[in-house]
Scaffold this motif. Structure first.
Motif, PDB file in Angstrom:
ATOM      1  N   ALA A  21       0.859  -1.186   0.000  1.00 38.07           N
ATOM      2  CA  ALA A  21       0.000   0.000   0.000  1.00 38.07           C
ATOM      3  C   ALA A  21       0.891   1.229   0.000  1.00 38.07           C
ATOM      4  CB  ALA A  21      -0.907   0.008   1.222  1.00 38.07           C
ATOM      5  N   PRO A  29      -4.965   6.401  -1.019  1.00 35.62           N
ATOM      6  CA  PRO A  29      -4.192   5.155  -0.955  1.00 35.62           C
ATOM      7  C   PRO A  29      -4.277   4.350  -2.244  1.00 35.62           C
ATOM      8  CG  PRO A  29      -6.254   4.911   0.253  1.00 35.62           C
ATOM      9  CD  PRO A  29      -6.225   6.328  -0.253  1.00 35.62           C
ATOM     10  N   VAL A  31      -3.383   0.160  -3.460  1.00 31.58           N
ATOM     11  CA  VAL A  31      -2.967  -1.150  -2.964  1.00 31.58           C
ATOM     12  C   VAL A  31      -2.851  -2.116  -4.138  1.00 31.58           C
ATOM     13  CG1 VAL A  31      -5.339  -1.938  -2.451  1.00 31.58           C
ATOM     14  CG2 VAL A  31      -3.408  -2.898  -1.175  1.00 31.58           C
ATOM     15  N   SER A  66       3.620   0.334   2.972  1.00 30.07           N
ATOM     16  CA  SER A  66       3.334  -0.766   3.895  1.00 30.07           C
ATOM     17  C   SER A  66       3.212  -2.037   3.067  1.00 30.07           C
ATOM     18  CB  SER A  66       2.023  -0.473   4.628  1.00 30.07           C
ATOM     19  OG  SER A  66       1.615  -1.600   5.370  1.00 30.07           O
ATOM     20  N   GLU A  68       2.537  -6.293   3.150  1.00 27.06           N
ATOM     21  CA  GLU A  68       2.120  -7.471   3.919  1.00 27.06           C
ATOM     22  C   GLU A  68       2.608  -8.717   3.185  1.00 27.06           C
ATOM     23  OE1 GLU A  68      -1.770  -7.716   6.049  1.00 27.06           O
ATOM     24  OE2 GLU A  68      -2.029  -9.531   4.848  1.00 27.06           O
ATOM     25  N   ARG A  79       3.745  -7.727   8.565  1.00 29.23           N
ATOM     26  CA  ARG A  79       3.665  -6.407   7.921  1.00 29.23           C
ATOM     27  C   ARG A  79       4.969  -5.657   8.117  1.00 29.23           C
ATOM     28  NH1 ARG A  79      -2.336  -5.242  10.003  1.00 29.23           N
ATOM     29  NH2 ARG A  79      -3.394  -6.646   8.556  1.00 29.23           N
TER      30      ARG A  79
ATOM     31  N   LEU B  16      -7.677  -7.101  -1.333  1.00 29.18           N
ATOM     32  CA  LEU B  16      -6.622  -6.298  -0.713  1.00 29.18           C
ATOM     33  C   LEU B  16      -7.204  -4.924  -0.359  1.00 29.18           C
ATOM     34  CD1 LEU B  16      -3.839  -6.852  -3.441  1.00 29.18           C
ATOM     35  CD2 LEU B  16      -4.642  -8.456  -1.708  1.00 29.18           C
ATOM     36  N   VAL B  17      -6.818  -4.423   0.792  1.00 30.76           N
ATOM     37  CA  VAL B  17      -7.361  -3.136   1.242  1.00 30.76           C
ATOM     38  C   VAL B  17      -6.216  -2.203   1.617  1.00 30.76           C
ATOM     39  CG1 VAL B  17      -8.788  -1.999   2.995  1.00 30.76           C
ATOM     40  CG2 VAL B  17      -9.489  -4.215   2.059  1.00 30.76           C
ATOM     41  N   GLY B  18      -6.271  -0.988   1.086  1.00 32.09           N
ATOM     42  CA  GLY B  18      -5.284   0.033   1.417  1.00 32.09           C
ATOM     43  C   GLY B  18      -5.967   1.219   2.082  1.00 32.09           C
ATOM     44  N   ALA B  27      -1.378   1.941   4.933  1.00 29.85           N
ATOM     45  CA  ALA B  27      -1.455   0.645   5.624  1.00 29.85           C
ATOM     46  C   ALA B  27      -2.214  -0.314   4.719  1.00 29.85           C
ATOM     47  CB  ALA B  27      -2.169   0.787   6.961  1.00 29.85           C
ATOM     48  N   CYS B  28      -1.834  -1.582   4.818  1.00 32.55           N
ATOM     49  CA  CYS B  28      -2.554  -2.575   4.009  1.00 32.55           C
ATOM     50  C   CYS B  28      -3.054  -3.704   4.896  1.00 32.55           C
ATOM     51  CB  CYS B  28      -1.684  -3.127   2.890  1.00 32.55           C
ATOM     52  SG  CYS B  28      -0.134  -3.848   3.434  1.00 32.55           S
ATOM     53  N   CYS B  29      -4.119  -4.324   4.471  1.00 36.65           N
ATOM     54  CA  CYS B  29      -4.588  -5.535   5.131  1.00 36.65           C
ATOM     55  C   CYS B  29      -5.407  -6.323   4.114  1.00 36.65           C
ATOM     56  CB  CYS B  29      -5.405  -5.225   6.385  1.00 36.65           C
ATOM     57  SG  CYS B  29      -7.001  -4.489   6.099  1.00 36.65           S
ATOM     58  N   ARG B  30      -5.777  -7.514   4.494  1.00 38.63           N
ATOM     59  CA  ARG B  30      -6.562  -8.351   3.581  1.00 38.63           C
ATOM     60  C   ARG B  30      -8.001  -8.393   4.031  1.00 38.63           C
ATOM     61  NH1 ARG B  30      -2.737 -11.800   0.372  1.00 38.63           N
ATOM     62  NH2 ARG B  30      -0.715 -11.073   1.079  1.00 38.63           N
ATOM     63  N   ILE B  65     -10.127   4.986   1.171  1.00 33.44           N
ATOM     64  CA  ILE B  65      -9.924   3.536   1.101  1.00 33.44           C
ATOM     65  C   ILE B  65      -9.726   3.120  -0.361  1.00 33.44           C
ATOM     66  CG2 ILE B  65     -12.426   3.073   1.013  1.00 33.44           C
ATOM     67  CD1 ILE B  65     -11.841   0.472   2.634  1.00 33.44           C
ATOM     68  N   ALA B  66      -8.875   2.131  -0.534  1.00 36.97           N
ATOM     69  CA  ALA B  66      -8.683   1.497  -1.853  1.00 36.97           C
ATOM     70  C   ALA B  66      -8.892  -0.003  -1.653  1.00 36.97           C
ATOM     71  CB  ALA B  66      -7.277   1.769  -2.374  1.00 36.97           C
TER      72      ALA B  66
END
Lengths: 460, 151
Positions: A21, A29, A31, A66, A68, A79, B16-18, B27-30, B65-66
């Motif tokens: 990201a 943002p 990603v 960032s 992951e 991360r 995927l989320v940014g 920041a990223c997360c799933r 958000i992305a």
């Protein structure tokens, strides 16, 4: 929980794609997936940039990122908080990262289209395990090289060296090297390809675990994974073969929807469902001798071996092969002329009760077919055609390497002609495709033709 | 475009989320699942509570958000960017949708060598449901078209 990048080395194998990201100067943002996260050192990683347009623009405006990553064995996520430092477009880091992408690009027919633009180097500001990512605790055993591991590696080196020293000819050396790689290193699907400088091609001369059909398979220098390893003379380890190929094919589909022609994909020389590949160039000084390729269905199969160590093993094998090829040449040159030698113990060339074997030599393709099935091409084909013709004309069944060397029509290079390896290839192909017709070694630099069926020779 | 909307909502996707904090730190997360009832004019993405604390904090502060939806097998990928219009804890009646999405994702990964049982250990419930207004949609399939605006 804070981790060190070296503690999560499996994440860097690329088996499960990582995500990144970034954000632009307005705080929007972005990603996306990353095809390769490369471990540089404890404080730095590098990301491959091929089509990273938006990510690259964002990093120019805002260096924070960032990432992951996921451990392919446990599925635990980690991360990394990164700061973009610089883009490298040449140098050792770029070359190392580029090699993997070039190999995949070549394999998927995307040379020049799918390529590394830059290796983007980042400072690792923090690395943490994502707590709660899994509902069951992960079984993440500690990594690292133990003293026992070092001893094992030295024993492995000793093992391979012994096998090379014990070999009495090129064929037994090739067999014992592959056997040692399986017995000691667990490389159960492997092959040796020898390089023919005059044709700029590599030919599979020995294999283990693939079945006999791999013998004789060829790849041009620079083509596919093995051809790229040969051209670059650098070891290639792809623990994420399947993922990399899917990524490459996705790019290929996208590129194919635009303009331009793409080359045909080169089929893998071994396992159809290989998940990982290790290809090691065999060189003597800067001269390419060949490539050892190993494949496995386990994506992490080759990750535990240190590349420098494998290169030492490869050097041993390369010197052994080169020495054996040169020795074979010396022996062949010192072989007595045919007339002075004892007659070889071979059976008559023709047994009339069997249906005839139809061998057809296609001049334009420089290839021989047996009953419409491809047998062999190029110099080994010309050798076989010469001895078959001679046998049919004169009834002679024994031949010497020397008479092959002086026959300019065969097209053997004047130096480093690899005649012994070409005869090994011919013998294996006959055993596999035409067992009623054999080439049998009968002494130093000599061989006999043995036919258990009548032969019908056709030239077109 | 209708085909692409359809593909974004198919089961088995990787989500995927940014997000970004007020200082520009991304920041990223799933995500586990997505849903849309208006052809992606708006989109709800489900984020496991266990692993999305930073994302939820960022969303609360910036609303940016992305979300990228990617097919693991052929890498066909789409990125949607926009503004968050609602963040809440997912309702019990949504748990079946989230579970189905995880099962489909596990089946897809199983086809490419990641054991189904392993994927099912990924935390997915309870989840936050984050609904966004999709303001931009981009092609993200790797290749020369990546980054082109779809909508």
């Amino acid at each position: 929980m804070i981790v060190r990048p070296c503690d999560i080395w499996r994440c860097f194998q690329g088996v499960i794609p990582s995500i990144i990201a970034t954000a632009d100067r307005h705080g929007i943002p972005n990603v996306t997936y990353i095809s390769q996260v490369h471990f540089v050192d404890e404080r730095h990683v590098a990301l491959s940039r091929q089509f990273f347009n938006k990510t690259s623009r964002n990093l120019d405006e805002n260096p924070a990122a960032s990432v992951e990553m996921i451990d392919p064995v446990t599925l635990q996520a980690y991360r990394l908080r990164l700061k973009f430092l610089r883009s490298e477009k040449s140098g050792p880091l770029f070359e190392t990262m580029s090699m993997r992408i070039d190999a995949i690009a070549s394999h998927t027919g995307m040379t020049g289209i799918f390529k590394l633009i830059a290796a983007d180097v980042f400072e690792v500001q923090s690395a943490e395990m994502v707590d709660g990512f899994l509902t069951e605790p992960c079984r993440n055993e500690p990594a690292g090289v133990s003293l026992e591991g070092k001893r094992t590696e030295i024993r492995g080196l000793q093992w391979v060296s012994e096998r090379i020293n014990r070999a009495t000819d090129l064929e037994s050396l090739l067999a014992s090297v592959l056997e040692a790689l399986e017995e000691y290193f667990g490389f159960s699907h492997s092959a040796v390809l020898l390089y023919d400088e005059s044709r700029q091609r590599l030919t599979t001369i020995a294999s283990r675990g693939f079945g006999p059909s791999g013998i004789g398979a060829e790849v041009a220098l620079g083509d596919g994974l093995i051809g790229t390893v040969a051209r670059e003379q650098r070891l290639l380890r792809l623990p994420s073969l399947e993922a990399d190929l899917r990524y490459g094919r996705a790019v290929r589909r996208e590129a194919a929807s635009g303009a331009g022609t793409l080359q045909a994909e080169i089929p893998l020389p071994g396992l159809p469902d290989a998940q990982s590949v290790l290809a090691i160039p065999l060189t003597v000084r800067t001269r390419l001798v060949g490539v050892i390729a190993a494949e496995d269905r386990d994506p992490m199969r080759f990750s535990e071996w240190d590349e420098a160590y494998l290169q030492v093993i490869a050097n041993q094998i390369a010197f052994g092969l080169d020495h054996m090829i040169e020795r074979a040449d010396d022996i062949n040159e010192s072989a007595p002329p045919l007339e002075a030698s004892a007659p070889p113990p071979v059976r008559p060339a023709v047994v009339s009760r069997r249906p005839p074997l139809r061998l057809t030599y296609y001049k334009s393709d420089d290839a021989i077919f047996v009953d419409d099935e491809y047998l062999i091409r190029n110099i080994p084909a010309r050798i076989l055609w010469k001895v078959l013709g001679e046998s049919q004309r004169s009834g002679r069944t024994d031949f010497s390497n020397r008479e092959l060397r002086v026959d300019t029509a065969l097209g053997l290079p004047p130096v480093k002609d690899n005649l012994e390896s070409r005869l090994i290839l011919l013998r294996h192909r006959l055993q596999e495709k035409c067992p009623d017709l054999l080439i049998v070694p009968t002494g130093r630099g000599r061989f006999a033709l043995r036919a258990d069926a009548p032969l019908e020779l056709i030239e077109r | 475009m209708a085909d692409r909307v359809q593909r974004c909502l198919e089961p088995g996707l990787s989500i995927l989320v940014g997000t970004v904090d007020p200082h520009g730190m991304p920041a990223c997360c799933r995500g586990i699942a997505i849903a849309s009832s208006d052809r992606l004019e708006t989109l709800t993405v489900y984020l496991p509570v266990a692993t999305s604390q930073e994302a939820i904090r960022n969303i609360a502060l910036t609303k940016r958000i992305a979300v990228a939806a990617s097919h693991p097998v052929d890498h066909c990928s789409t990125q949607m960017k926009g503004t968050t219009i609602e963040t809440r804890l997912a309702h019990d009646e949504e748990s079946a949708h989230v579970q189905r999405a995880l099962d489909a994702f596990a089946s897809t990964l199983d086809r490419i060598g990641v054991p189904r049982q392993l994927t099912r250990t990924v935390a997915h419930w309870p989840a936050f449901a984050v609904t966004m207004r999709v303001e931009d949609m981009f092609e993200q399939t790797p290749g020369p078209q990546a980054g082109c605006r779809l909508r």
